[in-house]
Enzyme design. Structure first.
Site, PDB file in Angstrom:
ATOM      1  N   ARG A  90       0.815  -1.223   0.000  1.00 44.60           N
ATOM      2  CA  ARG A  90       0.000   0.000   0.000  1.00 44.60           C
ATOM      3  C   ARG A  90       0.848   1.272   0.000  1.00 44.60           C
ATOM      4  NH1 ARG A  90      -4.273  -2.708   3.087  1.00 44.60           N
ATOM      5  NH2 ARG A  90      -2.727  -2.726   4.718  1.00 44.60           N
ATOM      6  N   ASP A 108       7.426 -23.264   5.015  1.00 38.22           N
ATOM      7  CA  ASP A 108       7.801 -23.337   6.432  1.00 38.22           C
ATOM      8  C   ASP A 108       9.318 -23.270   6.412  1.00 38.22           C
ATOM      9  OD1 ASP A 108       8.806 -24.294   8.871  1.00 38.22           O
ATOM     10  OD2 ASP A 108       6.938 -25.321   9.284  1.00 38.22           O
ATOM     11  N   HIS A 109       9.880 -22.158   6.875  1.00 37.32           N
ATOM     12  CA  HIS A 109      11.315 -21.962   6.631  1.00 37.32           C
ATOM     13  C   HIS A 109      12.174 -23.002   7.348  1.00 37.32           C
ATOM     14  CE1 HIS A 109      11.379 -19.756  10.475  1.00 37.32           C
ATOM     15  NE2 HIS A 109      12.687 -19.881  10.440  1.00 37.32           N
ATOM     16  N   LYS A 162      16.129 -25.268   6.327  1.00 35.68           N
ATOM     17  CA  LYS A 162      17.371 -25.341   7.109  1.00 35.68           C
ATOM     18  C   LYS A 162      18.116 -26.623   6.736  1.00 35.68           C
ATOM     19  CE  LYS A 162      15.506 -22.824  11.086  1.00 35.68           C
ATOM     20  NZ  LYS A 162      16.316 -21.641  11.344  1.00 35.68           N
ATOM     21  N   GLU A 189      13.791 -20.371  22.260  1.00 39.02           N
ATOM     22  CA  GLU A 189      14.257 -19.060  21.795  1.00 39.02           C
ATOM     23  C   GLU A 189      14.574 -18.194  22.996  1.00 39.02           C
ATOM     24  OE1 GLU A 189      12.387 -17.392  18.098  1.00 39.02           O
ATOM     25  OE2 GLU A 189      10.700 -18.474  18.957  1.00 39.02           O
ATOM     26  N   ASP A 249       2.274 -20.333  16.284  1.00 38.52           N
ATOM     27  CA  ASP A 249       3.468 -19.721  15.702  1.00 38.52           C
ATOM     28  C   ASP A 249       4.577 -20.741  15.444  1.00 38.52           C
ATOM     29  OD1 ASP A 249       4.990 -17.478  14.851  1.00 38.52           O
ATOM     30  OD2 ASP A 249       6.026 -17.410  16.783  1.00 38.52           O
ATOM     31  N   HIS A 292       6.645 -25.451  12.552  1.00 38.53           N
ATOM     32  CA  HIS A 292       8.049 -25.874  12.663  1.00 38.53           C
ATOM     33  C   HIS A 292       8.193 -27.191  13.431  1.00 38.53           C
ATOM     34  CE1 HIS A 292       8.470 -21.980  11.083  1.00 38.53           C
ATOM     35  NE2 HIS A 292       8.685 -21.301  12.189  1.00 38.53           N
ATOM     36  N   LYS A 321       9.419 -18.838  24.233  1.00 31.65           N
ATOM     37  CA  LYS A 321      10.185 -17.598  24.064  1.00 31.65           C
ATOM     38  C   LYS A 321      10.773 -17.266  25.435  1.00 31.65           C
ATOM     39  CE  LYS A 321       8.310 -15.869  19.944  1.00 31.65           C
ATOM     40  NZ  LYS A 321       9.291 -15.981  18.850  1.00 31.65           N
TER      41      LYS A 321
HETATM   42  C1  BG6 Z   1       9.009 -17.810  12.967  1.00 31.87           C
HETATM   43  C2  BG6 Z   1       8.181 -17.364  14.129  1.00 31.87           C
HETATM   44  O1  BG6 Z   1       8.253 -18.618  12.108  1.00 31.87           O
HETATM   45  O2  BG6 Z   1      10.121 -18.556  13.434  1.00 31.87           O
HETATM   46  C3  BG6 Z   1       9.012 -16.555  15.107  1.00 31.87           C
HETATM   47  O3  BG6 Z   1       7.084 -16.590  13.677  1.00 31.87           O
HETATM   48  C4  BG6 Z   1      10.254 -17.305  15.501  1.00 31.87           C
HETATM   49  O4  BG6 Z   1       8.261 -16.219  16.271  1.00 31.87           O
HETATM   50  C5  BG6 Z   1      10.986 -17.832  14.270  1.00 31.87           C
HETATM   51  O5  BG6 Z   1      11.082 -16.436  16.240  1.00 31.87           O
HETATM   52  C6  BG6 Z   1      12.126 -18.746  14.649  1.00 31.87           C
HETATM   53  O6  BG6 Z   1      12.877 -19.048  13.510  1.00 31.87           O
HETATM   54  P1  BG6 Z   1      14.411 -19.388  13.600  1.00 31.87           P
HETATM   55  O7  BG6 Z   1      14.817 -19.681  12.203  1.00 31.87           O
HETATM   56  O8  BG6 Z   1      15.083 -18.195  14.192  1.00 31.87           O
HETATM   57  O9  BG6 Z   1      14.513 -20.583  14.513  1.00 31.87           O
END
Ligand code: BG6
Length: 510
Positions: free
Chosen positions: A59, A198-199, A203, A237, A256, A261, A361
């Site tokens: 936007r 899903d990142h 990895k 984390e 989250d 993950h 967290k």
């Molecule tokens: C994200 C979450 O998908 O993954 C975050 O939304 C989290 O809250 C993060 O901090 C953690 O990813 P990584 O790669 O740092 O373990």
């Protein structure tokens, strides 16, 4: 057999085809922190063809030059840029970065996008190939999918071209909303065009779970209920919710981290060996594995699950606020920042082996690992005090940081006496290989560009992950399930320790 899948054709470097990457949410955090650095690195590694182009959609009013400059500086702030990358940005400055300002619900936004894409095809030879990336809040996913569909942008503009859409997490808020989202997305796109990201799957060390299990003869025979006592999966984390309080109030740790993950790491740990490493062969096995996870009853949620929230404490030597004092968080919020649970798996391989999972967290450090603890020997031929320092054998897959594998086993303590204690054999990824591992987004962006969906989540995987998580959400909403509290900088609430203590076990201190 496709040759685009690096798990199948591992030796060839894959190069993206000419294409336009269209980023929705171009002025957002994910774009500057993850996507643009990934684009720069791919370009530096020469994995993007000359005419490769990026179109930002958001936007915020900006012109093409502003957008390019903004992206170049944010990448620099993220540790990229510099002399090495100068030529990359110079190449992009010849019309390779375009910007379309507009509302996602406004049909004219898509008309302008269409005109820009057609121009890029003509001017930069992008051949009608488009990869749409939704780096936007989840509420916009259906709106954007519909907008693209209404403008006919879901179809390749010419023969042989591809159109794909990458959708970020969270995919739905529960099983019904994920199914609704699927229905909208599938009205426009075919499932083969949809890349749910899903990142964690990007990895290297998550992928290494597959290598360890299926490339070695010695692990698979003991990877089952005969030898494994229990498994602990930790995604810890040290950060709090940072500036994402508002988002986190909507999500919480379950949505989250656990639903995506954790479930992905769990599926790779549980799954049976796939017949081949083709995308659907792997994804079929993951779905089968998740299907075997015993669903929680409301009573189980009380007994087998702990939800927690951090209170004021310490983080990296500094006082840290409690969750309820974070910006954007309701002062009486019941949102969980920590979840621990015990999962039971109903299949031949895993029946009776508890899988303990925890994520939180503001824990003492950032660490993700899968730790498999083995059963003890049937009989210890030593006096009790000879084996005082002996713990059960364990195999720990460290996903981050210090990526690697540790095997814990018993050894004789040097000396005249015969005493045994546990020792560790360590493999460090960084020390064993000289190659620099690509970042997760770099890897997944290239996979989506070359059309390899192996490391993306299929619709039925999403549904299975919600099937496991939904009863928790439901119970937390419907029943008076206690919210445990833990001080920031500690390993979570006492209730989580009690969850394992009841079974005569303890959480590892990674
Ligand atoms: C994200 C979450 O998908 O993954 C975050 O939304 C989290 O809250 C993060 O901090 C953690 O990813 P990584 O790669 O740092 O373990």
């Amino acid at each position: 057999m496709t040759t685009d899948n690096p798990l199948v054709e591992p030796t060839t470097d894959r190069v993206a085809p000419p294409a336009v990457l269209v980023v929705f949410g171009a002025s957002g955090d994910l774009t500057s922190r993850k996507l643009m650095p990934a684009v720069e690195r791919l370009a530096l590694r020469r994995l993007l063809p000359a005419g490769f182009s990026v179109v930002g959609v958001a936007r915020t009013e900006m012109d093409d030059e502003d957008f390019l400059e903004r992206m170049r500086t944010t990448v620099e702030q993220m540790g990229g840029g510099g002399d090495e990358a100068k030529h990359v940005w110079e190449a992009f400055s010849g019309g390779g970065f375009r910007y379309v300002a507009g509302d996602y619900a406004d049909p004219t936004t898509y008309q302008r996008l269409k005109a820009t894409l057609d121009e890029l095809d003509r001017e930069r030879g992008t051949s009608g190939n488009r990869l749409y990336y939704l780096a936007t809040p989840p509420t916009t996913f259906p709106v954007i999918a519909q907008g693209l569909g209404a403008a006919g942008l879901h179809q390749p503009p010419c023969d042989g071209a591809f159109v794909r859409i990458v959708i970020e997490k969270p995919y739905g808020r529960d099983a019904p909303s994920a199914a609704e989202l699927d229905a909208v997305v599938h009205r426009v796109f075919d499932e083969s065009q949809v890349y749910r990201i899903d990142h964690y799957l990007g990895k290297e060390t998550v992928q290494n779970v597959l290598a360890l299990r299926f490339a070695n003869a010695i692990f698979e025979p003991i990877w089952n209920r005969r030898y494994v006592d229990h498994v602990q999966i930790t995604v810890a984390e040290s950060l709090g919710v940072e500036h994402r309080g508002g988002f986190y109030e909507m999500a919480g740790a379950l949505r989250d981290i656990v639903q995506n993950h954790v479930m992905q790491v769990l599926a790779l740990t549980l799954m049976e060996p796939p017949a081949t490493f083709e995308a659907n062969s792997i994804r079929d096995e993951k779905v089968k594995a998740l299907r075997a996870v015993n669903p929680f009853t409301p009573e189980d949620v009380r007994v087998e699950v702990v939800r927690g929230q951090y209170t004021r404490g310490w983080a990296q030597g500094r006082e840290a606020p409690g969750y309820r004092d974070e910006e954007g968080v309701h002062p009486h919020s019941l949102r969980e920042t920590y979840v621990a649970m015990k999962l039971q798996i109903d299949n031949w391989r895993w029946a009776g082996v508890p899988f303990y999972v925890r994520t939180g967290k503001r824990l003492p450090k950032r660490v993700t690992e899968v730790a498999m603890e083995f059963k003890t020997v049937p009989h210890l031929p030593f006096a009790k005090d000879q084996a005082e320092g002996l713990e059960p054998d364990a195999l720990v897959l460290r996903i981050q940081p210090d990526e690697g594998i540790t095997l814990r086993f018993g050894a004789k303590v040097p000396g005249q006496a015969f005493r045994v204690r546990s020792v560790s054999m360590d493999f460090f990824y960084g020390a064993a290989f000289l190659e620099e591992a690509p970042d997760a987004y770099e890897r997944l962006l290239l996979d989506a560009l070359v059309g390899d969906p192996t490391l993306f989540i299929r619709s039925d995987e999403v549904a299975q992950a919600w099937r496991i998580c939904d009863p928790l959400l439901q119970a937390w909403e419907d029943y008076d399930v206690a919210l445990a509290r833990y001080e920031a900088g500690t390993w979570g609430p006492a209730e989580a320790d009690a969850l394992l203590a009841r079974d005569g076990r303890r959480w590892r201190r990674p």
